[in-house]
Design an enzyme around this catalytic site. Structure first.
Site, PDB file in Angstrom:
ATOM      1  N   ASN A   1       0.821  -1.211   0.000  1.00  0.00           N
ATOM      2  CA  ASN A   1       0.000   0.000   0.000  1.00  0.00           C
ATOM      3  C   ASN A   1       0.856   1.262   0.000  1.00  0.00           C
ATOM      4  O   ASN A   1       0.655   2.153  -0.821  1.00  0.00           O
ATOM      5  CB  ASN A   1      -0.940   0.010   1.211  1.00  0.00           C
ATOM      6  CG  ASN A   1      -1.872   1.198   1.187  1.00  0.00           C
ATOM      7  OD1 ASN A   1      -2.671   1.357   0.275  1.00  0.00           O
ATOM      8  ND2 ASN A   1      -1.754   2.062   2.179  1.00  0.00           N
TER       9      ASN A   1
ATOM     10  N   ILE B   1      -5.310  -0.464  29.101  1.00  0.00           N
ATOM     11  CA  ILE B   1      -4.082   0.324  28.991  1.00  0.00           C
ATOM     12  C   ILE B   1      -2.926  -0.660  28.977  1.00  0.00           C
ATOM     13  O   ILE B   1      -2.766  -1.459  29.894  1.00  0.00           O
ATOM     14  CB  ILE B   1      -3.948   1.327  30.153  1.00  0.00           C
ATOM     15  CG1 ILE B   1      -5.077   2.349  30.081  1.00  0.00           C
ATOM     16  CG2 ILE B   1      -2.588   2.004  30.132  1.00  0.00           C
ATOM     17  CD1 ILE B   1      -5.092   3.337  31.218  1.00  0.00           C
ATOM     18  N   PHE B   2      -2.146  -0.605  27.912  1.00  0.00           N
ATOM     19  CA  PHE B   2      -1.033  -1.529  27.749  1.00  0.00           C
ATOM     20  C   PHE B   2       0.270  -0.849  28.150  1.00  0.00           C
ATOM     21  O   PHE B   2       0.576   0.234  27.701  1.00  0.00           O
ATOM     22  CB  PHE B   2      -0.954  -2.004  26.297  1.00  0.00           C
ATOM     23  CG  PHE B   2      -2.220  -2.661  25.831  1.00  0.00           C
ATOM     24  CD1 PHE B   2      -2.502  -3.973  26.188  1.00  0.00           C
ATOM     25  CD2 PHE B   2      -3.134  -1.964  25.072  1.00  0.00           C
ATOM     26  CE1 PHE B   2      -3.672  -4.579  25.773  1.00  0.00           C
ATOM     27  CE2 PHE B   2      -4.305  -2.560  24.647  1.00  0.00           C
ATOM     28  CZ  PHE B   2      -4.581  -3.878  25.005  1.00  0.00           C
TER      29      PHE B   2
ATOM     30  N   LEU C   1      -6.869   5.372  21.809  1.00  0.00           N
ATOM     31  CA  LEU C   1      -7.274   5.569  23.200  1.00  0.00           C
ATOM     32  C   LEU C   1      -8.536   6.417  23.348  1.00  0.00           C
ATOM     33  O   LEU C   1      -9.483   6.005  24.016  1.00  0.00           O
ATOM     34  CB  LEU C   1      -6.125   6.213  23.994  1.00  0.00           C
ATOM     35  CG  LEU C   1      -6.448   6.549  25.454  1.00  0.00           C
ATOM     36  CD1 LEU C   1      -6.715   5.277  26.245  1.00  0.00           C
ATOM     37  CD2 LEU C   1      -5.329   7.360  26.077  1.00  0.00           C
TER      38      LEU C   1
ATOM     39  N   THR D   1       4.029   9.577   9.385  1.00  0.00           N
ATOM     40  CA  THR D   1       3.813   9.182  10.775  1.00  0.00           C
ATOM     41  C   THR D   1       5.072   9.370  11.611  1.00  0.00           C
ATOM     42  O   THR D   1       6.188   9.290  11.092  1.00  0.00           O
ATOM     43  CB  THR D   1       3.395   7.702  10.847  1.00  0.00           C
ATOM     44  OG1 THR D   1       3.291   7.290  12.213  1.00  0.00           O
ATOM     45  CG2 THR D   1       4.398   6.799  10.155  1.00  0.00           C
TER      46      THR D   1
ATOM     47  N   PHE E   1       1.739  12.737  14.818  1.00  0.00           N
ATOM     48  CA  PHE E   1       1.958  12.048  16.074  1.00  0.00           C
ATOM     49  C   PHE E   1       0.634  11.352  16.408  1.00  0.00           C
ATOM     50  O   PHE E   1       0.176  10.544  15.615  1.00  0.00           O
ATOM     51  CB  PHE E   1       2.524  13.001  17.123  1.00  0.00           C
ATOM     52  CG  PHE E   1       4.024  13.166  16.950  1.00  0.00           C
ATOM     53  CD1 PHE E   1       4.897  12.598  17.842  1.00  0.00           C
ATOM     54  CD2 PHE E   1       4.530  13.832  15.844  1.00  0.00           C
ATOM     55  CE1 PHE E   1       6.275  12.695  17.650  1.00  0.00           C
ATOM     56  CE2 PHE E   1       5.902  13.926  15.640  1.00  0.00           C
ATOM     57  CZ  PHE E   1       6.778  13.362  16.540  1.00  0.00           C
ATOM     58  N   ASN E   2      -0.044  11.613  17.463  1.00  0.00           N
ATOM     59  CA  ASN E   2      -1.246  10.858  17.808  1.00  0.00           C
ATOM     60  C   ASN E   2      -2.483  11.700  17.545  1.00  0.00           C
ATOM     61  O   ASN E   2      -2.869  12.522  18.371  1.00  0.00           O
ATOM     62  CB  ASN E   2      -1.185  10.416  19.272  1.00  0.00           C
ATOM     63  CG  ASN E   2      -0.047   9.444  19.497  1.00  0.00           C
ATOM     64  OD1 ASN E   2      -0.193   8.264  19.275  1.00  0.00           O
ATOM     65  ND2 ASN E   2       1.115   9.955  19.891  1.00  0.00           N
TER      66      ASN E   2
ATOM     67  N   ARG F   1       2.330  10.221  25.201  1.00  0.00           N
ATOM     68  CA  ARG F   1       1.921  10.402  23.816  1.00  0.00           C
ATOM     69  C   ARG F   1       1.653  11.878  23.567  1.00  0.00           C
ATOM     70  O   ARG F   1       1.148  12.584  24.437  1.00  0.00           O
ATOM     71  CB  ARG F   1       0.635   9.608  23.506  1.00  0.00           C
ATOM     72  CG  ARG F   1       0.815   8.108  23.562  1.00  0.00           C
ATOM     73  CD  ARG F   1       1.530   7.639  22.319  1.00  0.00           C
ATOM     74  NE  ARG F   1       1.655   6.205  22.264  1.00  0.00           N
ATOM     75  CZ  ARG F   1       2.794   5.549  22.362  1.00  0.00           C
ATOM     76  NH1 ARG F   1       3.923   6.209  22.533  1.00  0.00           N
ATOM     77  NH2 ARG F   1       2.830   4.254  22.288  1.00  0.00           N
TER      78      ARG F   1
ATOM     79  N   TYR G   1       4.968  -0.714   9.429  1.00  0.00           N
ATOM     80  CA  TYR G   1       4.182   0.503   9.192  1.00  0.00           C
ATOM     81  C   TYR G   1       5.115   1.709   9.073  1.00  0.00           C
ATOM     82  O   TYR G   1       5.103   2.436   8.082  1.00  0.00           O
ATOM     83  CB  TYR G   1       3.180   0.701  10.323  1.00  0.00           C
ATOM     84  CG  TYR G   1       2.465   2.030  10.284  1.00  0.00           C
ATOM     85  CD1 TYR G   1       1.565   2.323   9.267  1.00  0.00           C
ATOM     86  CD2 TYR G   1       2.689   2.992  11.267  1.00  0.00           C
ATOM     87  CE1 TYR G   1       0.907   3.547   9.226  1.00  0.00           C
ATOM     88  CE2 TYR G   1       2.036   4.203  11.235  1.00  0.00           C
ATOM     89  CZ  TYR G   1       1.141   4.482  10.210  1.00  0.00           C
ATOM     90  OH  TYR G   1       0.504   5.688  10.168  1.00  0.00           O
TER      91      TYR G   1
END
Length: 196
Positions: A15, A128-129, A111, A40, A92-93, A142, A64
């Site tokens: 892709n 939450i990891f 999240l 990203t 970023f996020n 983040r 990715y």
């Protein structure tokens, strides 16, 4: 999805690189002169320093990020050889919604939408990891950037005088647990945090 790229790297390389090349070749043939690329922060991998600026070393740790970085390199060559100007926006996020649009993924891994699904009674809890980071609450930091700010950046990118790479973040960070707990009271439902 980063985790999906670890299970199916071919999907991401096809892709972001193969399909990206098809797009660029079509643009060159049609004399299209500019492209804005959604990249990203995953191209950086674990940072050596914070905040992460555009000069930080690029060391992706998943397909990715690697596929996005490869396409950034291809963009640079298409600019040099074909004069195809680009702006690569390294998100970023991304988080947030507008009055008319929000996120609604079949498989939700972000999240903020996950927290909102709990508030709406569509999900029992938020997972939450990672709780062993060297941060005050043990969760990773983040840099959340609102989608309206991302939209503004795209408009500005269309006017950029030269090809360039830009990181899109706030330059600060919020821990995952803090972001989760700061959304405790939504739509009349209380979300309980596992830590104070």
């Amino acid at each position: 999805l980063v985790s999906e790229s670890m299970r199916d790297p071919s999907k991401y390389f096809r892709n972001n690189i193969f399909s990206g090349l098809n797009l660029l070749d079509t643009m060159v043939a049609a004399h299209v002169e500019r492209i804005v690329f959604s990249s990203t922060c995953a191209i950086f991998g674990p940072p050596e320093r914070l905040p992460i600026d555009e000069t930080a070393p690029t060391r992706p740790i998943n397909p990715y990020g690697e596929s996005k970085l490869a396409f950034e390199k291809i963009l640079r060559w298409y600019d040099e050889i074909h004069g195809l100007k680009f702006v690569s926006l390294r998100y970023f996020n991304a988080a947030g919604a507008t009055a008319n649009f929000g996120e609604d993924h079949r498989l939700e891994t972000h999240l903020i939408p996950s927290v909102l699904k709990v508030a709406l009674g569509q999900k029992p809890h938020v997972e939450i990891f990672g709780t062993d980071y060297d941060t005050p609450d043990g969760t990773c930091i983040r840099d959340y950037i609102h989608i309206l700010d991302l939209a503004r950046a795209h408009i500005l990118a269309l006017k950029a005088p030269a090809s360039e790479f830009y990181n899109l973040g706030t330059g600060g960070g919020t821990s995952v647990l803090f972001a989760h707990c700061s959304l405790r009271v939504l739509s009349g439902r209380v979300l309980h945090c596992s830590r104070p």
